[in-house]
Design a protein around this motif. Sequence first.
Motif, PDB file in Angstrom:
ATOM      1  N   VAL A 121       0.720  -1.200   0.089  1.00 44.84           N
ATOM      2  CA  VAL A 121      -0.061   0.096   0.062  1.00 44.84           C
ATOM      3  C   VAL A 121       1.049   1.213  -0.111  1.00 44.84           C
ATOM      4  CG1 VAL A 121      -1.757   1.342   1.522  1.00 44.84           C
ATOM      5  CG2 VAL A 121      -2.028  -1.215   1.007  1.00 44.84           C
ATOM      6  N   ASN A 122       2.000   1.178   0.801  1.00 42.08           N
ATOM      7  CA  ASN A 122       2.921   2.453   0.569  1.00 42.08           C
ATOM      8  C   ASN A 122       3.612   3.008  -0.541  1.00 42.08           C
ATOM      9  OD1 ASN A 122       2.224   2.841   3.526  1.00 42.08           O
ATOM     10  ND2 ASN A 122       4.248   1.496   4.085  1.00 42.08           N
ATOM     11  N   HIS A 123       3.831   1.790  -1.545  1.00 42.93           N
ATOM     12  CA  HIS A 123       4.359   2.067  -2.744  1.00 42.93           C
ATOM     13  C   HIS A 123       3.336   2.091  -3.789  1.00 42.93           C
ATOM     14  CE1 HIS A 123       7.637   0.558  -0.199  1.00 42.93           C
ATOM     15  NE2 HIS A 123       8.556   1.284  -0.953  1.00 42.93           N
ATOM     16  N   LEU A 124       2.381   1.945  -3.613  1.00 47.45           N
ATOM     17  CA  LEU A 124       1.273   2.053  -4.853  1.00 47.45           C
ATOM     18  C   LEU A 124       1.433   3.660  -5.094  1.00 47.45           C
ATOM     19  CD1 LEU A 124      -1.944   0.370  -3.413  1.00 47.45           C
ATOM     20  CD2 LEU A 124      -0.718  -0.274  -5.538  1.00 47.45           C
ATOM     21  N   ALA A 125       1.380   4.521  -4.420  1.00 50.37           N
ATOM     22  CA  ALA A 125       1.323   5.928  -4.945  1.00 50.37           C
ATOM     23  C   ALA A 125       2.800   6.298  -5.869  1.00 50.37           C
ATOM     24  CB  ALA A 125       1.256   7.027  -3.872  1.00 50.37           C
ATOM     25  N   GLU A 126       3.843   5.716  -5.090  1.00 52.17           N
ATOM     26  CA  GLU A 126       5.102   5.676  -6.027  1.00 52.17           C
ATOM     27  C   GLU A 126       5.177   5.017  -7.401  1.00 52.17           C
ATOM     28  OE1 GLU A 126       8.010   4.559  -3.564  1.00 52.17           O
ATOM     29  OE2 GLU A 126       7.876   6.138  -1.832  1.00 52.17           O
ATOM     30  N   ALA A 127       4.341   3.893  -7.392  1.00 49.86           N
ATOM     31  CA  ALA A 127       4.295   3.372  -8.666  1.00 49.86           C
ATOM     32  C   ALA A 127       3.054   3.948  -9.601  1.00 49.86           C
ATOM     33  CB  ALA A 127       4.005   1.924  -8.521  1.00 49.86           C
ATOM     34  N   ILE A 139       0.003   4.007  -9.207  1.00 51.96           N
ATOM     35  CA  ILE A 139      -1.333   3.106  -9.417  1.00 51.96           C
ATOM     36  C   ILE A 139      -2.372   3.742  -8.628  1.00 51.96           C
ATOM     37  CG2 ILE A 139      -2.140   0.789  -9.281  1.00 51.96           C
ATOM     38  CD1 ILE A 139       0.485  -0.339  -9.544  1.00 51.96           C
ATOM     39  N   MET A 140      -3.427   4.326  -9.309  1.00 49.93           N
ATOM     40  CA  MET A 140      -4.546   5.025  -8.220  1.00 49.93           C
ATOM     41  C   MET A 140      -5.850   4.118  -8.459  1.00 49.93           C
ATOM     42  SD  MET A 140      -2.554   7.505  -8.093  1.00 49.93           S
ATOM     43  CE  MET A 140      -3.570   8.599  -7.173  1.00 49.93           C
ATOM     44  N   LEU A 141      -5.565   3.105  -7.547  1.00 48.20           N
ATOM     45  CA  LEU A 141      -6.746   2.171  -7.398  1.00 48.20           C
ATOM     46  C   LEU A 141      -6.885   2.030  -5.960  1.00 48.20           C
ATOM     47  CD1 LEU A 141      -5.850  -1.029  -9.653  1.00 48.20           C
ATOM     48  CD2 LEU A 141      -7.359   1.006 -10.299  1.00 48.20           C
TER      49      LEU A 141
END
Length: 221
Positions: free
Chosen positions: A70-76, A78-80
């Motif tokens: 979850v912490n690295h979703l924004a860095e990747a 991925i806006m889900l």
Amino acid sequence: MTRKEKFAQLAKGFQGRHKNVKKLQILAVQRALQYQTRDRRKKKRYHRSLWAQQIGGGTKEHGVSYATFVNHLAEAKIMLNRKILAELAQYEPLTFRAIVEEVRSMMIVRRKQVLETIMDQAREKMARETLEREWNLHRDRCKKLDIEALVMEREQDIIAQTQAYDKGNAFAAAPETVAEKEPPTLRPQTAVVWVTASGWLSPPLCFMEATWDGVHMWIPF
């Protein structure tokens, strides 16, 4: 619509006398409204925890923890949200696996950046410590040279004063007396100087050994 009619409409479907008796009807409706307000917020918390469990179960299959994912979703980028990710983990495992791999690649890049930053900070710290060490050595060397120069200057002053004193006594005495006297022998000794922590010289602790008319003496300077 009157107040009683509103309570009767809200109490429709209750069990027993709670739907017929007015007093019990009012109490039951008030209690139901309180639970309704509480459970509207509780429902959101419940679904959020349920989605977290479903996402965590999907990420553990690929060797990634839920928090890291979850912490690295924004860095990747991925806006889900969690609801969509939970549905993908349940019904689209291949799509969810691709998302986890993308997040893992971003984690590797981020870890490299952090390591490079740490190494740069360590290099800067080592360079700073080296400069400070060299500066301290240079300062101590200059301080030592200043002390040695001060001691040598003091020794030269004492020798000059002693020679001037000898010349004055030689002119005042008789020639035969002057011939019989032996010139004073001066033997400079190694000066001992202590330096305090503040950098100032301690009281004079330097002495000059001299012999005058057979008398052995130490002259402080």
